[in-house]
Enzyme design. Sequence first.
Site, mmCIF file in Angstrom:
data_model
loop_
_atom_site.group_PDB
_atom_site.id
_atom_site.type_symbol
_atom_site.label_atom_id
_atom_site.label_comp_id
_atom_site.label_asym_id
_atom_site.label_seq_id
_atom_site.Cartn_x
_atom_site.Cartn_y
_atom_site.Cartn_z
ATOM 1 N N CYS A 73 0.807 -1.220 0.000
ATOM 2 C CA CYS A 73 0.000 0.000 0.000
ATOM 3 C C CYS A 73 0.838 1.267 0.000
ATOM 4 C CB CYS A 73 -0.932 0.012 1.222
ATOM 5 S SG CYS A 73 -0.071 0.170 2.800
ATOM 6 N N GLN A 74 2.166 1.152 0.189
ATOM 7 C CA GLN A 74 2.981 2.353 0.361
ATOM 8 C C GLN A 74 2.911 3.301 -0.826
ATOM 9 O OE1 GLN A 74 3.831 -0.582 1.442
ATOM 10 N NE2 GLN A 74 4.882 -0.452 3.403
#
Length: 307
Positions: A73-74
């Site tokens: 998700c970064q």
Amino acid sequence: MTTAIDLFAGLGGWSTGARNAGVDVLWAANHWPVAVEWHSANHPETQHVCQDLHQAQWEKVPPHDLLLASPCCQGHSKARGKKSGNPQHDSSRSTAWAVVSALEFHRPEAGLVENVEEFTDWALYPAWVAAVQALGYQVAPHVVDCADLGVPQHRVRLFLVLTRSKAPLMLELHRRQHVPAASFLNFDAGRWSPIEKPGRAQATLDRVRNGRQSFGERFIMPYYGKGSGLTGRDINRPIGTITTLDRWALVDGDRMRMLSAGEALAAQSFPADTLRPDNHRLTMHMAGNAVPPLAGQRIIEALKAAS
């Protein structure tokens, strides 16, 4: 729906939730050896593979009813302050295509994909949804605050429900009573330090002062960042989002300390007997990236009930 696989498996949030929902996780994978090591420790009955899922050999993955996935998700999260054209973020966003590859090969009954809300802002999200739909799946986005599922933490996440149905399947997620942070905080343990000490930042002292005015002698507050930064939070409500770094501090009278790794795992609803690294920073990193097991369990149970 009795069997599943877990893509991007870390400390085992999805897998623990699945196990508690009566689903056997047959296979789990991550490219990071440390993640595989600890997932294996907590789920020894599961077959594990350490590999980049862009190169996964799906023919070696056992047939299953349910695909569970939490792509990196970064590259999407606001918290990372992503910039356009960042190669690292571009690479992390591309991990979502492994979900499509797995679905194409095995065609399971359903899939559940967890990510931050900003995943739907990804430039290629429409193409990703189109690819999933081309395989015969409907995509139903659910934005959920995990506190509403009984997790003692406000954690808003996107859960995509992928089903081989005629229309997108919106799950019936019953709102549970919120569980307070006080349920897992231990004011009799941990390494405390005086609030008034040389070198303490004025911003921290200001937050403590404001927190005392709002909540009394015991409360929690972010040690950095925005959100609840000016006043802190009442321990009789869920804690804020657990991140991959030390963020939350406990205040008790004239002393304070950071949230322990054990408390962070409890805030994520991991069982007390969860095996984890001795290294605090590493455990916090893995905890912050995890799906809260109780949230995973509730969503899988709702999916099973609707199927």
